[in-house]
Design an enzyme around this catalytic site. Structure first.
Site, PDB file in Angstrom:
ATOM      1  CB  CYS A  35     -18.649   4.921   2.298  1.00 38.82           C
ATOM      2  SG  CYS A  35     -18.217   4.147   1.419  1.00 38.82           S
ATOM      3  CD1 TRP A  43     -53.600  -0.149  -0.540  1.00 41.94           C
ATOM      4  CD2 TRP A  43     -52.129  -1.261  -2.133  1.00 41.94           C
ATOM      5  NE1 TRP A  43     -54.145  -1.192  -1.138  1.00 41.94           N
ATOM      6  CE2 TRP A  43     -53.608  -1.889  -1.943  1.00 41.94           C
ATOM      7  CE3 TRP A  43     -51.422  -1.870  -2.488  1.00 41.94           C
ATOM      8  CZ2 TRP A  43     -54.011  -3.108  -2.621  1.00 41.94           C
ATOM      9  CZ3 TRP A  43     -51.541  -2.902  -3.431  1.00 41.94           C
ATOM     10  CH2 TRP A  43     -52.818  -3.597  -3.368  1.00 41.94           C
ATOM     11  CD  GLU A  69      -2.440   1.882   0.149  1.00 45.69           C
ATOM     12  OE1 GLU A  69      -3.474   0.926  -0.174  1.00 45.69           O
ATOM     13  OE2 GLU A  69      -2.163   3.107  -0.059  1.00 45.69           O
ATOM     14  CE1 TYR A  90     -49.516   0.204   7.409  1.00 46.99           C
ATOM     15  CE2 TYR A  90     -51.019  -1.686   8.072  1.00 46.99           C
ATOM     16  CZ  TYR A  90     -50.708  -0.305   8.200  1.00 46.99           C
ATOM     17  OH  TYR A  90     -51.366   0.521   8.908  1.00 46.99           O
ATOM     18  CG  ASP A 137     -13.495   2.264  -6.633  1.00 50.59           C
ATOM     19  OD1 ASP A 137     -14.391   1.422  -6.631  1.00 50.59           O
ATOM     20  OD2 ASP A 137     -13.482   3.335  -6.120  1.00 50.59           O
TER      21      ASP A 137
HETATM   22  C1  LIG Z   1     -16.103  10.680  -0.485  1.00 54.16           C
HETATM   23  C2  LIG Z   1     -16.336   9.256  -0.690  1.00 54.16           C
HETATM   24  C3  LIG Z   1     -17.699   8.628  -0.426  1.00 54.16           C
HETATM   25  C4  LIG Z   1     -18.053   7.481  -0.994  1.00 54.16           C
HETATM   26  N1  LIG Z   1     -19.179   6.774  -0.441  1.00 54.16           N
HETATM   27  C5  LIG Z   1     -19.717   5.679  -0.615  1.00 54.16           C
HETATM   28  C6  LIG Z   1     -20.869   5.141  -0.376  1.00 54.16           C
HETATM   29  O1  LIG Z   1     -21.565   5.849   0.576  1.00 54.16           O
HETATM   30  N2  LIG Z   1     -21.043   3.723  -0.702  1.00 54.16           N
HETATM   31  C7  LIG Z   1     -20.333   3.183  -1.330  1.00 54.16           C
HETATM   32  O2  LIG Z   1     -20.855   1.952  -1.809  1.00 54.16           O
HETATM   33  N3  LIG Z   1     -19.195   3.537  -1.977  1.00 54.16           N
HETATM   34  C8  LIG Z   1     -18.727   4.802  -1.619  1.00 54.16           C
HETATM   35  N4  LIG Z   1     -17.673   5.319  -2.112  1.00 54.16           N
HETATM   36  C9  LIG Z   1     -16.548   4.499  -2.890  1.00 54.16           C
HETATM   37  C10 LIG Z   1     -15.964   3.718  -2.072  1.00 54.16           C
HETATM   38  O3  LIG Z   1     -15.019   4.137  -1.257  1.00 54.16           O
HETATM   39  C11 LIG Z   1     -14.841   2.900  -3.184  1.00 54.16           C
HETATM   40  O4  LIG Z   1     -15.511   2.360  -4.250  1.00 54.16           O
HETATM   41  C12 LIG Z   1     -13.959   2.076  -2.425  1.00 54.16           C
HETATM   42  O5  LIG Z   1     -13.076   2.671  -1.442  1.00 54.16           O
HETATM   43  C13 LIG Z   1     -13.069   1.411  -3.399  1.00 54.16           C
HETATM   44  O6  LIG Z   1     -12.200   0.628  -2.897  1.00 54.16           O
HETATM   45  P1  LIG Z   1     -10.923   0.041  -3.516  1.00 54.16           P
HETATM   46  O7  LIG Z   1     -10.296  -0.876  -2.792  1.00 54.16           O
HETATM   47  O8  LIG Z   1     -11.234  -0.299  -4.902  1.00 54.16           O
HETATM   48  O9  LIG Z   1      -9.930   1.189  -4.084  1.00 54.16           O
HETATM   49  P2  LIG Z   1      -9.474   2.419  -3.299  1.00 54.16           P
HETATM   50  O10 LIG Z   1     -10.213   2.757  -1.883  1.00 54.16           O
HETATM   51  O11 LIG Z   1      -9.198   3.736  -4.014  1.00 54.16           O
HETATM   52  O12 LIG Z   1      -7.907   1.996  -2.792  1.00 54.16           O
HETATM   53  C14 LIG Z   1      -6.947   1.533  -3.447  1.00 54.16           C
HETATM   54  C15 LIG Z   1      -5.647   1.759  -2.644  1.00 54.16           C
HETATM   55  O13 LIG Z   1      -4.639   1.456  -3.545  1.00 54.16           O
HETATM   56  C16 LIG Z   1      -3.569   2.280  -3.346  1.00 54.16           C
HETATM   57  N5  LIG Z   1      -2.669   1.991  -4.471  1.00 54.16           N
HETATM   58  C17 LIG Z   1      -2.836   2.623  -5.844  1.00 54.16           C
HETATM   59  N6  LIG Z   1      -1.911   2.295  -6.675  1.00 54.16           N
HETATM   60  C18 LIG Z   1      -1.040   1.811  -5.883  1.00 54.16           C
HETATM   61  C19 LIG Z   1       0.329   1.264  -6.099  1.00 54.16           C
HETATM   62  N7  LIG Z   1       0.858   1.186  -7.465  1.00 54.16           N
HETATM   63  N8  LIG Z   1       1.372   0.451  -5.231  1.00 54.16           N
HETATM   64  C20 LIG Z   1       0.556   0.726  -3.933  1.00 54.16           C
HETATM   65  N9  LIG Z   1      -0.736   0.971  -3.660  1.00 54.16           N
HETATM   66  C21 LIG Z   1      -1.518   1.480  -4.458  1.00 54.16           C
HETATM   67  C22 LIG Z   1      -4.009   3.517  -2.975  1.00 54.16           C
HETATM   68  O14 LIG Z   1      -2.979   4.343  -2.141  1.00 54.16           O
HETATM   69  C23 LIG Z   1      -5.408   3.122  -2.303  1.00 54.16           C
HETATM   70  O15 LIG Z   1      -5.017   3.023  -0.958  1.00 54.16           O
HETATM   71  C24 LIG Z   1     -17.170   6.744  -1.584  1.00 54.16           C
HETATM   72  C25 LIG Z   1     -16.099   7.373  -1.975  1.00 54.16           C
HETATM   73  C26 LIG Z   1     -15.692   8.326  -1.623  1.00 54.16           C
HETATM   74  C27 LIG Z   1     -14.076   8.934  -1.951  1.00 54.16           C
END
Ligand SMILES: Cc1cc2nc3c(=O)[nH]c(=O)nc-3n(C[C@H](O)[C@H](O)[C@H](O)COP(=O)(O)OP(=O)(O)OC[C@H]3O[C@@H](n4cnc5c(N)ncnc54)[C@H](O)[C@@H]3O)c2cc1C
Length: 454
Positions: free
Chosen positions: A45, A436, A35, A428, A286
């Site tokens: 979130c 309803w 990380e 309900y 993501d």
């Molecule tokens: C403000 C906000 C509110 C949100 N609210 C919601 C919600 O209410 N409901 C919901 O379902 N989702 C919500 N989300 C979306 C959710 O947070 C993300 O979909 C989720 O965090 C994705 O997880 P992830 O592990 O795929 O990626 P990320 O959380 O982006 O984590 C990826 C990690 O990989 C690391 N990384 C990247 N490249 C490298 C590399 N080359 N080497 C080492 N490490 C690396 C990054 O530093 C990061 O820590 C929200 C997001 C935000 C920003």
């Protein structure tokens, strides 16, 4: 052959879910998580609620610190380790430790969970009072600025759910907020009745919304803070703070350089086991695209709930088991001031754009009986005229609205048609609903319209 070492790149929702699942499956597997940041396993979130002050400390957002994973799960979490290159032919990942010290690690299986990055393309984005809110470090930086500088005027560029949740947070701190939205829509794809309700709510809290206007430049003195937004028309909006909430793009640089294929959306393409085109390399969260179960087409729909599930599937498969990820129906819930919004499936416009002969209808019911202070509940349904299949639903209201969308999400997973939907046996009692249920009222009305028009 048993897997010996699993390397996971990225330590938030998808990455830590993958590592944890693989550990449960195989106690002897060596698991290393790289990380590049200083935290793992936190709830992004919750960031808007940390900004508003409702969550007092950043640590409260951390589900488990790195030490928990090292000590309790025997997962070797390495913070400030940035993966910079993958060599699939040698099964090696190259990393930079603390941005300087090179390190090469062999893997037997690899999970990419690198997340997404915010769009930062506007000139002036590098000014010191311009922020994004994509991770915990961003949030700490922004909250620190708010606590120390007490800005009076904020501009938020982008009116997706994150921009709106932060508008709510800023307004709660007494900051004057202007949202600038390039398109004509607040939260892409809302049906007009729900979009109108959202805009009225936002305006009633003093938040200004400039729709259909593109910010051109974040302007200010040379190398100094942003003082105003320029539109190109000569008009400007003053600001002491700018938040870029213009959406996310999948982080794919590592993957593409290694020969990992991207899909139509530009995110990493994976099969239903979260496997990329390269053997032994999985991806989740993501950084990947996924299949929309209503259209069958790949979509980029980055959400935490999906990232956790996909990470679990990737971890199971990378750990030697077998699991599949079914796909999504595009369910999103949010709360902006007192208004709750839930949506799932397709809007009428997106259903038609996908080639369906779609129709829609919106009704207003009540969240519960009047003597229990029921509040108006807006329900929109979208269906395919060919067979009456439900293809989308949106629900909004100030009382117990958002999570009602889950019933419609289940209906989409089950590919239910309007005639099935209207017979659902939903609960309900006066404190919870009306006899309803508004979703059933909408289903009845939609069914009538569908039968009449087909
Ligand atoms: C403000 C906000 C509110 C949100 N609210 C919601 C919600 O209410 N409901 C919901 O379902 N989702 C919500 N989300 C979306 C959710 O947070 C993300 O979909 C989720 O965090 C994705 O997880 P992830 O592990 O795929 O990626 P990320 O959380 O982006 O984590 C990826 C990690 O990989 C690391 N990384 C990247 N490249 C490298 C590399 N080359 N080497 C080492 N490490 C690396 C990054 O530093 C990061 O820590 C929200 C997001 C935000 C920003």
């Amino acid at each position: 052959m048993s897997t010996r070492r699993l390397v996971v790149i990225g330590g938030v929702a998808a990455g830590m879910s993958a590592a944890s699942r693989a550990r449960r499956l195989d106690p002897d597997l060596e698991i290393i998580v790289l990380e590049r940041g200083t935290n793992v396993s936190y709830g992004a979130c919750g960031l808007p609620y940390f900004i508003s002050g409702r969550i007092a400390h950043a640590d409260d957002l951390i589900a488990h610190p790195a030490s928990f994973f090292r000590e309790k799960r025997n997962i070797d979490v390495r913070l400030e380790h940035e993966a910079i290159k993958i060599e699939p032919e040698r099964s090696a990942v190259h990393a930079l430790v603390k941005r300087s010290q090179p390190l090469a690690i062999q893997y037997d299986r690899l999970v990419l969970a690198t997340g997404g990055a915010p769009h930062m393309s506007l000139p002036g984005s590098d000014r010191p009072n311009v922020f994004t809110l994509n991770d915990l470090d961003h949030a700490v930086h922004l909250r620190d600025f708010l606590d120390r500088q007490h800005p009076r005027k904020a501009v938020i560029i982008g009116s997706g759910y994150i921009g709106l949740e932060v508008a709510d947070a800023f307004a709660r701190r007494g900051i004057e907020v202007t949202i600038i939205e390039r398109s004509g829509e607040v939260i892409d794809g809302l049906e007009s009745e729900i979009a109108d309700k959202l805009e009225t709510t936002v305006a009633s809290h003093g938040v200004k919304l400039h729709k259909g206007r593109a910010a051109c430049t974040i302007a200010g003195p040379s190398n100094g803070p942003a003082t105003h937004i320029e539109y190109g028309s000569g008009e400007t909006t003053p600001c002491d703070l700018v938040l870029l909430a213009t959406g996310l793009q999948p982080r794919t640089e590592l993957a593409t350089a290694a020969g990992i294929a991207l899909g139509h959306t530009g995110a990493i393409a994976v099969d239903d086991r979260m496997q990329t085109n390269l053997p032994g390399i999985y991806a989740a969260g993501d950084c990947v695209e996924t299949r929309h179960l209503v259209t069958g087409a790949p979509v980029y729909f980055p959400l935490g709930t999906t990232a956790n599930k996909q990470g679990r599937v990737a971890g199971e498969n990378a750990g030697g088991g077998h699991a599949t990820f079914a796909g999504i129906v595009g369910t999103l819930v949010t709360k902006v001031f007192e208004l709750e919004i839930g949506r799932t499936g397709l809007s009428l416009a997106s259903a038609r754009a996908a080639g369906l002969d779609a129709d829609a209808l919106t009704i207003t019911g009540s969240s519960r009986v009047n003597y229990f202070d029921g509040k108006p509940l807006i329900v929109s349904l979208v269906w395919d005229r060919a067979d009456g299949r439900l293809v989308g639903c949106q629900i909004a209201g100030e009382d117990a609205a958002a999570k009602r969308i889950d019933t419609a999400a289940v209906a989409l997973h089950a590919r239910m048609r309007l005639p099935d939907l209207l017979h659902l046996d939903l609960g309900y009692a006066p404190p919870f609903a009306t006899v309803w249920e508004p979703l059933l009222i909408a289903a009845h009305e939609a069914h009538k319209k569908w039968k009449h028009n087909r």
